[in-house]
Scaffold this active site. Sequence first.
Site, PDB file in Angstrom:
ATOM      1  N   ALA A 156      16.601  -1.849  48.995  1.00 25.78           N
ATOM      2  CA  ALA A 156      16.088  -2.639  50.060  1.00 25.78           C
ATOM      3  C   ALA A 156      16.735  -3.711  50.480  1.00 25.78           C
ATOM      4  CB  ALA A 156      14.727  -2.988  49.356  1.00 25.78           C
TER       5      ALA A 156
ATOM      6  N   TYR B 232      20.014  -3.679  50.593  1.00 27.90           N
ATOM      7  CA  TYR B 232      21.017  -3.010  51.409  1.00 27.90           C
ATOM      8  C   TYR B 232      20.598  -2.529  52.917  1.00 27.90           C
ATOM      9  CZ  TYR B 232      24.325   0.526  53.217  1.00 27.90           C
ATOM     10  OH  TYR B 232      25.225   1.434  53.886  1.00 27.90           O
ATOM     11  N   ASP B 233      19.461  -2.032  52.904  1.00 28.02           N
ATOM     12  CA  ASP B 233      18.981  -1.791  53.948  1.00 28.02           C
ATOM     13  C   ASP B 233      18.537  -2.937  54.996  1.00 28.02           C
ATOM     14  OD1 ASP B 233      18.531   0.814  53.492  1.00 28.02           O
ATOM     15  OD2 ASP B 233      16.409   0.939  52.870  1.00 28.02           O
TER      16      ASP B 233
ATOM     17  N   LEU C 255      19.278   9.628  57.988  1.00 31.36           N
ATOM     18  CA  LEU C 255      18.068   9.431  58.804  1.00 31.36           C
ATOM     19  C   LEU C 255      17.762   8.165  59.276  1.00 31.36           C
ATOM     20  CD1 LEU C 255      15.503  11.548  56.523  1.00 31.36           C
ATOM     21  CD2 LEU C 255      16.375  12.238  58.662  1.00 31.36           C
TER      22      LEU C 255
ATOM     23  N   GLU D 299       7.628  15.666  54.537  1.00 31.26           N
ATOM     24  CA  GLU D 299       7.949  16.170  53.290  1.00 31.26           C
ATOM     25  C   GLU D 299       7.982  14.793  52.593  1.00 31.26           C
ATOM     26  OE1 GLU D 299      11.832  18.098  53.857  1.00 31.26           O
ATOM     27  OE2 GLU D 299      11.012  19.599  55.022  1.00 31.26           O
TER      28      GLU D 299
ATOM     29  N   LYS E 111      10.263  11.970  50.435  1.00 26.92           N
ATOM     30  CA  LYS E 111      11.480  11.508  50.656  1.00 26.92           C
ATOM     31  C   LYS E 111      12.025  11.241  49.332  1.00 26.92           C
ATOM     32  CE  LYS E 111      14.762   8.603  52.838  1.00 26.92           C
ATOM     33  NZ  LYS E 111      15.602   8.345  51.566  1.00 26.92           N
TER      34      LYS E 111
ATOM     35  N   ASP F 168      14.151  10.564  45.918  1.00 28.95           N
ATOM     36  CA  ASP F 168      15.210   9.640  45.876  1.00 28.95           C
ATOM     37  C   ASP F 168      16.273  10.137  44.819  1.00 28.95           C
ATOM     38  OD1 ASP F 168      16.373   7.256  45.775  1.00 28.95           O
ATOM     39  OD2 ASP F 168      15.052   5.946  44.807  1.00 28.95           O
TER      40      ASP F 168
ATOM     41  N   GLU G 215      18.068  18.027  47.565  1.00 35.92           N
ATOM     42  CA  GLU G 215      18.332  16.541  46.895  1.00 35.92           C
ATOM     43  C   GLU G 215      18.448  16.955  45.309  1.00 35.92           C
ATOM     44  OE1 GLU G 215      18.424  14.140  49.086  1.00 35.92           O
ATOM     45  OE2 GLU G 215      17.979  12.344  47.837  1.00 35.92           O
TER      46      GLU G 215
ATOM     47  N   TYR H 122      15.365  21.292  51.092  1.00 37.23           N
ATOM     48  CA  TYR H 122      14.541  20.831  52.105  1.00 37.23           C
ATOM     49  C   TYR H 122      15.259  21.200  53.585  1.00 37.23           C
ATOM     50  CZ  TYR H 122      17.551  16.506  51.389  1.00 37.23           C
ATOM     51  OH  TYR H 122      18.357  15.547  51.009  1.00 37.23           O
TER      52      TYR H 122
ATOM     53  N   LYS I 174       9.772   4.645  55.064  1.00 40.48           N
ATOM     54  CA  LYS I 174      10.147   4.122  53.826  1.00 40.48           C
ATOM     55  C   LYS I 174       9.066   3.316  53.167  1.00 40.48           C
ATOM     56  CE  LYS I 174      14.511   3.263  52.982  1.00 40.48           C
ATOM     57  NZ  LYS I 174      15.457   3.674  51.991  1.00 40.48           N
TER      58      LYS I 174
ATOM     59  N   CYS J 160       9.386 -22.638  17.855  1.00 40.95           N
ATOM     60  CA  CYS J 160       8.210 -22.571  18.767  1.00 40.95           C
ATOM     61  C   CYS J 160       8.286 -23.374  20.063  1.00 40.95           C
ATOM     62  CB  CYS J 160       6.794 -22.464  18.211  1.00 40.95           C
ATOM     63  SG  CYS J 160       5.582 -22.107  19.251  1.00 40.95           S
TER      64      CYS J 160
ATOM     65  N   CYS K 265       4.586 -25.533  19.236  1.00 38.61           N
ATOM     66  CA  CYS K 265       4.124 -26.529  18.453  1.00 38.61           C
ATOM     67  C   CYS K 265       5.686 -26.880  17.513  1.00 38.61           C
ATOM     68  CB  CYS K 265       3.371 -25.790  17.291  1.00 38.61           C
ATOM     69  SG  CYS K 265       4.229 -24.394  16.490  1.00 38.61           S
TER      70      CYS K 265
ATOM     71  N   CYS L 166       5.500 -17.023  15.886  1.00 35.21           N
ATOM     72  CA  CYS L 166       5.297 -18.250  15.423  1.00 35.21           C
ATOM     73  C   CYS L 166       3.936 -18.352  14.086  1.00 35.21           C
ATOM     74  CB  CYS L 166       4.876 -19.125  16.476  1.00 35.21           C
ATOM     75  SG  CYS L 166       4.099 -20.626  15.780  1.00 35.21           S
TER      76      CYS L 166
ATOM     77  N   CYS M  92      -0.859 -23.706  15.828  1.00 37.12           N
ATOM     78  CA  CYS M  92      -0.103 -23.830  16.981  1.00 37.12           C
ATOM     79  C   CYS M  92      -0.847 -23.844  18.313  1.00 37.12           C
ATOM     80  CB  CYS M  92       0.920 -22.397  17.032  1.00 37.12           C
ATOM     81  SG  CYS M  92       1.669 -22.265  18.487  1.00 37.12           S
TER      82      CYS M  92
HETATM   83  S1  IVH Z   1      16.361  15.702  55.717  1.00 34.93           S
HETATM   84  C1  IVH Z   1      19.035  15.846  59.232  1.00 34.93           C
HETATM   85  N1  IVH Z   1      14.480  15.612  53.768  1.00 34.93           N
HETATM   86  O1  IVH Z   1      17.231  11.030  52.576  1.00 34.93           O
HETATM   87  C2  IVH Z   1      18.134  15.590  58.109  1.00 34.93           C
HETATM   88  N2  IVH Z   1      16.219  14.369  53.575  1.00 34.93           N
HETATM   89  O2  IVH Z   1      18.291   8.661  54.612  1.00 34.93           O
HETATM   90  C3  IVH Z   1      18.691  15.098  56.602  1.00 34.93           C
HETATM   91  N3  IVH Z   1      16.122  12.931  51.260  1.00 34.93           N
HETATM   92  O3  IVH Z   1      20.561  12.125  53.030  1.00 34.93           O
HETATM   93  C4  IVH Z   1      18.004  14.909  55.837  1.00 34.93           C
HETATM   94  N4  IVH Z   1      14.340  13.719  50.925  1.00 34.93           N
HETATM   95  O4  IVH Z   1      19.504  12.563  50.765  1.00 34.93           O
HETATM   96  C5  IVH Z   1      15.523  15.111  54.373  1.00 34.93           C
HETATM   97  N5  IVH Z   1      12.823  15.762  52.365  1.00 34.93           N
HETATM   98  C6  IVH Z   1      13.916  15.360  52.703  1.00 34.93           C
HETATM   99  C7  IVH Z   1      14.450  14.230  51.969  1.00 34.93           C
HETATM  100  C8  IVH Z   1      15.649  13.812  52.428  1.00 34.93           C
HETATM  101  C9  IVH Z   1      15.355  12.817  50.628  1.00 34.93           C
HETATM  102  C10 IVH Z   1      17.187  11.906  51.528  1.00 34.93           C
HETATM  103  C11 IVH Z   1      18.710  12.874  51.708  1.00 34.93           C
HETATM  104  C12 IVH Z   1      19.202  12.164  53.169  1.00 34.93           C
HETATM  105  C13 IVH Z   1      18.592  10.831  52.984  1.00 34.93           C
HETATM  106  C14 IVH Z   1      18.508  10.337  54.682  1.00 34.93           C
END
Ligand code: IVH
Length: 688
Positions: free
Chosen positions: A35, A37-38, A84, A114, A116, A118, A178, A230, A319, A413, A416, A431, A436
């Site tokens: 987070a 980093y984002d 993405l 779908e 996401k 991790d 993944e 995926y 996210k 402690c 006390c 303790c 106490c």
């Molecule tokens: S699709 C062109 N589907 O998220 C589309 N990515 O920030 C390519 N990730 O590099 C990605 N779940 O590591 C896709 N259901 C999902 C995903 C997914 C996790 C990750 C993946 C990707 C990163 C993008």
Amino acid sequence: MTSPSPAERAAELRALIAHHNERYHTLDDPEISDADYDDLVRELRAVEAEHPDLIVPATPSQQVGGAISATFAPVEHRVPMTSLDNAMDAAELRAWAERVAKGLDGEPTTFVCELKFDGLAMSIRYEDGTFVQAATRGDGTVGEDVTANVATITDVPSELATPSSTGIVPPVVEVRGEVYMPTSSFERLNERALAAGDKPFVNPRNSAAGSLRQKDPTVTASRELSFWAYQLGEVIDGPEFTSHASTLEWVGELGFPVNEHVQTFASIEEVAAHCLHWQEHRHDLDYEIDGVVIKVDDPAQRDLLGFTSRAPRWAIAYKFPPEERTTKLLDIQVSVGRTGRATPFAVLEPVFVGGSTVGMATLHNEEQVAVKDVRPGDTVIVRKAGDVIPEVVGPVLSARPSDSVPWTFPTNCPACGNQLVRPEGEADTRCVAPDCPAQRNQKIAYFASRGAMDIEGLGEQMVEKLTSAGLVKDAADLYSLTVEQLVELDRVGQTSARNLVDAIQGSSTRPLPKFLTALGIRHFGPAATTALANEFHTLDAIMEKSTEELAAVDGVGAVIANTIAQWFEQDVNVALIERFRAAGVDFGDPEAAQAAADAKARVPQTLEGRAVVVTGTVPGHTRESAEAAIIERGGKSPGSVSKKTFALIVGDNPGASKLTKAESLGVPILDADEFERLLTTGELPAAD
Ligand code: IVH
């Protein structure tokens, strides 16, 4: 100090992002949370959006992933592995949908959602149906060859199956998805690491990444990695697909695991609701997800929308709010609880994580502080997931000040001043001083807490006020408090004083199990207090019983029985009980006890010692009366089916899980008529 110019800030952000890219992608040892980093990337994009002249060709805001490490051979992706774009809330999701609609001239769109996952993106290549190569995403154009390691993942087939829908396996297929570590595998891995005295892994994603970067594939093989497919990469002479959903079906037919939570929606509002649903339920799964990926379903529409320099316009990642953040650990302090246990906790620079601002986090015990090696002054990763209490995951070692020293547990402690003790072989430091003040306050606060006497307005702070003013020394003193005394306290008005006195008096008629819980006897939780109250009905009856008689009650057991009997043997505790009695606290209903004994004497004990479970509403009974009928006849009526269950009684609208369990265990299943016969005779119907 003057703030930096936009050009200076952009340069600074680029340097920071490049540094953190390397830590994350190449070294698998991030210094900041995803987070954080984002946030850096978003800030750089914002600066660049306002000052487009500052955009340079190699700016990290336009790039994917990190540099390539020297350990693994480079692999060029023939179809780039893009990243993405992110949407941080529903408004950003709607804005994306508007851009999609605009790009398609208002043509309607089906969205496919779908989870996401991790983990780590992986491209897995098959030639003539045989697994030949696996590569990480790398910088999107060139990844790392981790073939030998990915070959150990059982989810990844070594040969592709022939899909029945198309009948052929194309000469070249790249399946993308993944690699991840299931949460349960991660927990096992960390249990093993702790047992071996090794440093635990920070989270499942880092362990998956570390496991994939092993030079020795047998280490990877021992790490229980999994894979979700995926997306497709390069495919030569493959079938034409009319939707992403059908692409995923085909990938499943090739022999890949495709996640079950794939759903299509016609409107972005439904998508937004779906995202919120998973935000709430992310911890129901045995793998970590950090968002929902939304993709345009129709391949023709995808082609029309195309890509920006770094990501497709036809997909976006929603996210979830972060559950991990980096912050400063200002101090480590120790708090003493009602049983005397001294628990170290971290005082943090407040940080927004897991949906709330966190300024403190538990460190559990001395051992945990040592294993994690966290020290005051460290930058630490803080995690708050779901309902669990915030936790310090570990330090960022590369950010540790050079003069830092390990933290040591205090010898005395903090409340006390008496010496703390940690018995041989035990994890907890305590303790043991009987007077106490910390223990006393915590005991009173526990007495008043929701699961015990539930006295509204009597939290830790109020208890502290009462004890330091000398008005209360233990919980029994609460019942003689007056409004006049309370209004003398700092910041207590007439109304709140009145309310508190009423709440305390009102608590004196709480059911017996609540009072037993409120006494705070070790191990004596709600299940055992309820079991004892149901069996003996009054406190006096319980106090008279021997350890053996207590232990014989279902749901009590020897350990609890022992602690209870010992507790009631101590003079101070007996004296406390007598003061509660004098204050008019309800100790149970002797008439109910007598009535139960009489009923027992009258009704034949046809179900002596037998467990009969009820599910649904049995005609002619309420839920309570069916259970009472079983108990009156000497039986028990537990809430769940086990192999010890004598019979399951099925009424209207039964619970599916009890039925299935009974079927699988071969427990006899009885209807209402058979139940009546069982009550009278104690016999099961003849098996047919
Ligand atoms: S699709 C062109 N589907 O998220 C589309 N990515 O920030 C390519 N990730 O590099 C990605 N779940 O590591 C896709 N259901 C999902 C995903 C997914 C996790 C990750 C993946 C990707 C990163 C993008």
